[in-house]
Design an enzyme around this catalytic site. Structure first.
Site, PDB file in Angstrom:
ATOM      1  N   GLY A  49       0.592  -1.370  -0.020  1.00 44.71           N
ATOM      2  CA  GLY A  49      -0.042   0.024   0.004  1.00 44.71           C
ATOM      3  C   GLY A  49       0.808   1.237   0.057  1.00 44.71           C
ATOM      4  N   GLU A 104       4.256   3.919   5.992  1.00 42.51           N
ATOM      5  CA  GLU A 104       2.899   3.068   5.821  1.00 42.51           C
ATOM      6  C   GLU A 104       1.738   3.857   5.188  1.00 42.51           C
ATOM      7  OE1 GLU A 104       1.223   0.708   5.442  1.00 42.51           O
ATOM      8  OE2 GLU A 104       0.464  -0.318   7.452  1.00 42.51           O
ATOM      9  N   ASP A 108      -5.308   2.358  10.869  1.00 39.00           N
ATOM     10  CA  ASP A 108      -6.798   2.114  10.849  1.00 39.00           C
ATOM     11  C   ASP A 108      -7.275   1.598  12.281  1.00 39.00           C
ATOM     12  OD1 ASP A 108      -9.389   1.789  10.048  1.00 39.00           O
ATOM     13  OD2 ASP A 108      -8.944  -0.213   9.316  1.00 39.00           O
ATOM     14  N   PHE A 157     -13.584   4.090   3.461  1.00 40.72           N
ATOM     15  CA  PHE A 157     -12.823   3.217   2.822  1.00 40.72           C
ATOM     16  C   PHE A 157     -12.502   3.799   1.543  1.00 40.72           C
ATOM     17  CE2 PHE A 157     -10.924  -0.198   0.912  1.00 40.72           C
ATOM     18  CZ  PHE A 157     -10.501  -1.121   1.456  1.00 40.72           C
TER      19      PHE A 157
HETATM   20  P1  IMP Z   1      -4.740  -1.544  10.770  1.00 41.51           P
HETATM   21  O1  IMP Z   1      -3.794  -2.594  11.257  1.00 41.51           O
HETATM   22  O2  IMP Z   1      -6.299  -1.952  11.160  1.00 41.51           O
HETATM   23  O3  IMP Z   1      -4.243  -0.203  11.455  1.00 41.51           O
HETATM   24  O4  IMP Z   1      -4.729  -1.605   9.197  1.00 41.51           O
HETATM   25  C1  IMP Z   1      -3.823  -0.914   8.484  1.00 41.51           C
HETATM   26  C2  IMP Z   1      -4.052  -1.534   7.221  1.00 41.51           C
HETATM   27  O5  IMP Z   1      -5.158  -1.774   6.581  1.00 41.51           O
HETATM   28  C3  IMP Z   1      -3.334  -0.550   6.119  1.00 41.51           C
HETATM   29  O6  IMP Z   1      -1.884  -0.787   5.844  1.00 41.51           O
HETATM   30  C4  IMP Z   1      -3.894  -0.701   4.762  1.00 41.51           C
HETATM   31  O7  IMP Z   1      -3.246  -1.726   4.159  1.00 41.51           O
HETATM   32  C5  IMP Z   1      -5.384  -1.371   5.443  1.00 41.51           C
HETATM   33  N1  IMP Z   1      -6.400  -0.542   5.239  1.00 41.51           N
HETATM   34  C6  IMP Z   1      -6.903  -0.005   6.244  1.00 41.51           C
HETATM   35  N2  IMP Z   1      -8.184   1.007   5.866  1.00 41.51           N
HETATM   36  C7  IMP Z   1      -8.179   1.119   4.501  1.00 41.51           C
HETATM   37  C8  IMP Z   1      -8.778   1.649   3.518  1.00 41.51           C
HETATM   38  O8  IMP Z   1      -9.574   2.547   3.721  1.00 41.51           O
HETATM   39  N3  IMP Z   1      -8.474   1.313   2.124  1.00 41.51           N
HETATM   40  C9  IMP Z   1      -7.614   0.608   1.856  1.00 41.51           C
HETATM   41  N4  IMP Z   1      -7.089  -0.149   2.917  1.00 41.51           N
HETATM   42  C10 IMP Z   1      -6.958   0.141   4.228  1.00 41.51           C
HETATM   43 MG    MG Z   2      -1.151  -2.015   4.551  1.00 39.28          MG
END
Ligand code: IMP
Ligand code: MG
Length: 182
Positions: A49, A104, A108, A157
Site C-alpha cells: 500500500g 505506511e 486504521d 474506505f
Molecule cells: P490496521 O492494522 O487496522 O491499522 O490496518 C492498516 C492496514 O489496513 C493499512 O496498511 C491498509 O493496508 C489497510 N487499510 C485500512 N483502511 C484501508 C482503506 O480505507 N483502504 C485500503 N486499505 C486500508
Molecule cells: Mg497496508
C-alpha cells in the site's frame, strides 16, 4: 469533483486530489528532515500500500537514508480483533542500532503499526518512528499515534495512490472514497 463507476460497479469519489497529496508529501519530507538533522536513517516501506507514497516521499527527503521493504498480511475473519498479522516478506538489511522510519499508507485499527514497531525493536532498532499518509483515529483499537501523518480522515474506505480494494485501484493518482455498488 470527478466521479465515475469503477469496473466492478462501485462508485469512486475523489477525497484527496493528486496535487493536494503532492503538496502534503513535500511538507512531510521537510518535517522529517528537520527531525533527523542529517543523521542516517533506515526507511522501511510497508508493501504494497505505501509504495507510491513512499516513492514520492523519499524523493523529497535530504536526510541520508537506506531503504528496505517489509510485507505484511493480516487475515482471519472480519472482526478486526481476531486478526492475525504475519510477515510475508521481511527486511533484508539489519536495523540493529539503527534509527528506523516506517512509511505506511494508513493507520486504521493500529494493529499493523503496533506489530511493526514491536518487530523492529525486536530486531534491535535503536529508535522507530512512524509516518503514515492517512490516519483514521476513530477506528483505533490500539492506542498508537504516528509521528507524522499526512491527512486525518473519517471512517471511510479509500483507494488509490497505492491503496487498494481487492488489489484494484492502486494505480489511480488521486485518493478516492470507495462507495457501494450501484
Ligand atoms: P490496521 O492494522 O487496522 O491499522 O490496518 C492498516 C492496514 O489496513 C493499512 O496498511 C491498509 O493496508 C489497510 N487499510 C485500512 N483502511 C484501508 C482503506 O480505507 N483502504 C485500503 N486499505 C486500508
Ligand atoms: Mg497496508
Amino acid at each position: 469533483m470527478s466521479r465515475y463507476l469503477s469496473k466492478n460497479g462501485k462508485t469512486l469519489n475523489v477525497l484527496l486530489p493528486a496535487d493536494a497529496l503532492a503538496e502534503r508529501v513535500r511538507e512531510l519530507a521537510v518535517e522529517i528532515d528537520e527531525y533527523y538533522e542529517g543523521r542516517e536513517v533506515v526507511v522501511v516501506i510497508v508493501l504494497k500500500g505505501a509504495f507510491i507514497f513512499a516513492a514520492d516521499l523519499v524523493r523529497h527527503i535530504h536526510t541520508p537514508i537506506t531503504i528496505d521493504f517489509i510485507r505484511l498480511q493480516s487475515y482471519g475473519d472480519d472482526t478486526y480483533s481476531s486478526r492475525v498479522i504475519q510477515i510475508t516478506a521481511d527486511l533484508r538489511s539489519s536495523v540493529e542500532d539503527c534509527e528506523v522510519l516506517v512509511v505506511e499508507d494508513i493507520i486504521d485499527t493500529g494493529r499493523c503499526a503496533d506489530f511493526l514497531i514491536n518487530h523492529l525493536y525486536d530486531l534491535g532498532a535503536a529508535d522507530v518512528k512512524f509516518c503514515a499518509l492517512l490516519d483514521k483515529p476513530s477506528r483505533r483499537e490500539i492506542a498508537i499515534e504516528a509521528d507524522w501523518v499526512g491527512f486525518s480522515i473519517s471512517d471511510v474506505f479509500i483507494v488509490g495512490y497505492g491503496t487498494d480494494f481487492a488489489q484494484l485501484y492502486r494505480n489511480l493518482p488521486n485518493i478516492y472514497i470507495l462507495g457501494k455498488s450501484v
